[in-house]
Design an enzyme around this catalytic site. Structure first.
Site, short mmCIF file in Angstrom:
data_model
loop_
_atom_site.label_atom_id
_atom_site.label_comp_id
_atom_site.label_asym_id
_atom_site.label_seq_id
_atom_site.Cartn_x
_atom_site.Cartn_y
_atom_site.Cartn_z
N PRO A 9 0.79 -1.23 0.00
CA PRO A 9 0.00 0.00 0.00
C PRO A 9 0.82 1.28 0.00
O PRO A 9 1.84 1.38 0.69
CB PRO A 9 -0.84 -0.11 1.28
CG PRO A 9 -0.19 -1.15 2.10
CD PRO A 9 0.48 -2.09 1.15
N ASN A 10 0.32 2.22 -0.78
CA ASN A 10 0.86 3.59 -0.89
C ASN A 10 2.17 3.68 -1.67
O ASN A 10 2.65 4.78 -1.94
CB ASN A 10 1.02 4.24 0.50
CG ASN A 10 -0.31 4.33 1.22
OD1 ASN A 10 -1.26 4.89 0.68
ND2 ASN A 10 -0.40 3.74 2.41
N ARG A 17 4.95 10.85 -2.57
CA ARG A 17 4.68 10.54 -1.17
C ARG A 17 5.92 10.81 -0.32
O ARG A 17 6.97 10.19 -0.52
CB ARG A 17 4.34 9.06 -1.08
CG ARG A 17 4.22 8.53 0.30
CD ARG A 17 4.20 7.01 0.29
NE ARG A 17 3.98 6.52 1.65
CZ ARG A 17 4.25 5.31 2.05
NH1 ARG A 17 4.75 4.42 1.22
NH2 ARG A 17 4.03 4.96 3.29
N TYR A 22 11.01 8.82 1.02
CA TYR A 22 10.95 7.81 -0.03
C TYR A 22 11.52 8.26 -1.37
O TYR A 22 11.53 7.46 -2.33
CB TYR A 22 9.49 7.35 -0.21
CG TYR A 22 8.91 6.73 1.05
CD1 TYR A 22 9.40 5.53 1.54
CD2 TYR A 22 7.89 7.36 1.77
CE1 TYR A 22 8.89 4.96 2.69
CE2 TYR A 22 7.37 6.80 2.93
CZ TYR A 22 7.87 5.60 3.39
OH TYR A 22 7.37 5.04 4.53
N ASN A 71 8.06 -5.63 -0.96
CA ASN A 71 7.94 -4.52 -0.02
C ASN A 71 6.47 -4.46 0.37
O ASN A 71 5.64 -3.90 -0.35
CB ASN A 71 8.40 -3.20 -0.64
CG ASN A 71 8.40 -2.06 0.38
OD1 ASN A 71 7.81 -2.18 1.46
ND2 ASN A 71 9.05 -0.96 0.04
N ALA A 74 3.10 -0.95 4.79
CA ALA A 74 2.54 -0.95 6.15
C ALA A 74 2.09 -2.34 6.59
O ALA A 74 2.10 -2.63 7.80
CB ALA A 74 1.38 0.04 6.23
N GLU A 95 12.60 -9.59 1.56
CA GLU A 95 11.90 -8.39 2.05
C GLU A 95 12.75 -7.14 1.79
O GLU A 95 13.94 -7.13 2.09
CB GLU A 95 11.67 -8.56 3.56
CG GLU A 95 10.99 -7.40 4.24
CD GLU A 95 10.79 -7.63 5.74
OE1 GLU A 95 11.20 -8.71 6.25
OE2 GLU A 95 10.25 -6.73 6.41
N HIS A 97 12.72 -2.75 2.18
CA HIS A 97 12.13 -1.47 2.58
C HIS A 97 13.02 -0.35 2.10
O HIS A 97 14.24 -0.43 2.21
CB HIS A 97 11.98 -1.38 4.11
CG HIS A 97 11.08 -2.45 4.63
ND1 HIS A 97 9.71 -2.40 4.49
CD2 HIS A 97 11.36 -3.63 5.24
CE1 HIS A 97 9.19 -3.50 5.00
NE2 HIS A 97 10.16 -4.26 5.45
N ARG A 104 13.01 4.31 12.60
CA ARG A 104 11.79 5.11 12.56
C ARG A 104 10.91 4.81 13.79
O ARG A 104 11.41 4.35 14.81
CB ARG A 104 11.06 4.85 11.23
CG ARG A 104 11.93 5.24 10.02
CD ARG A 104 11.19 5.07 8.70
NE ARG A 104 10.03 5.96 8.63
CZ ARG A 104 9.10 5.86 7.68
NH1 ARG A 104 9.20 4.92 6.75
NH2 ARG A 104 8.08 6.70 7.66
C1 DQA Z 1 8.18 0.98 3.86
C2 DQA Z 1 8.23 1.21 5.37
C3 DQA Z 1 6.87 0.98 6.01
O1 DQA Z 1 6.93 1.20 7.41
C4 DQA Z 1 5.87 1.94 5.42
O2 DQA Z 1 4.58 1.66 5.96
C5 DQA Z 1 5.86 1.95 3.95
C6 DQA Z 1 7.11 1.82 3.21
C7 DQA Z 1 9.51 1.32 3.18
O3 DQA Z 1 9.68 0.92 2.05
O4 DQA Z 1 10.37 2.01 3.77
O5 DQA Z 1 4.81 2.16 3.33
O6 DQA Z 1 7.91 -0.40 3.63
#
Ligand code: DQA
Length: 142
Positions: A9-10, A17, A22, A71, A74, A95, A97, A104
């Site tokens: 998501p997002n 964003r 990011y 990735n 959230a 995985e 990120h 964080r």
């Molecule tokens: C994320 C880190 C997560 O905590 C966050 O909710 C994201 C992006 C990252 O790529 O740094 O949406 O996965």
């Protein structure tokens, strides 16, 4: 070699964003650069804002692809369903990120999925996806 990048998501909003966290690049532009660097890889991309759709995609690719770069955004911090899907499938999941989740908020410092993944890359920006592809394409793995 068949690999898929799955973004949660997002992450469809990358470039717009929170660019301080990011970055300024949208994922589609990054993806075309990435594909150019891995001509031998049959690289798919999937993004969804919905947990169940990510589970569906993991099940769909998880018995035929050579690797998943995930990735889960959230959902990383909440999703037992995605963790179970990773455990269920045969394809190894790495995985990724973009940000350093360990630097964080406390709620981001726990990953529900890490234990079922082969490894985790965090905090290296979009380069993390490139390094993940290198993991799958450079031989040997062990
Ligand atoms: C994320 C880190 C997560 O905590 C966050 O909710 C994201 C992006 C990252 O790529 O740094 O949406 O996965």
């Amino acid at each position: 070699m068949k690999i898929i990048i799955i973004n949660g998501p997002n992450l469809n909003l990358l470039g717009k964003r929170e660019p301080g966290i990011y970055g300024n690049l949208d994922f589609e532009t990054f993806l075309s650069q990435l594909k150019a660097g891995f001509p031998g890889v049959d690289l798919d991309y999937y993004q969804s804002n919905l947990e169940g759709k990510i589970v569906d995609k993991l099940q769909e690719v998880g018995y035929s692809y050579d690797g998943v770069v995930l990735n889960a955004a959230a959902y990383t911090h909440t999703s037992i369903a995605i963790a179970d899907a990773i455990a269920a499938i045969d394809t190894p999941v790495l995985e990724v990120h973009i940000s350093n989740i360990h630097g964080r908020e406390a709620f981001r410092q726990k990953s529900m999925i890490s234990g079922n993944c082969i490894g985790m890359i965090a905090g290296l920006g979009l380069k993390g996806y490139q390094l993940a592809l290198h993991y799958f394409t450079d031989s040997p793995h062990d």
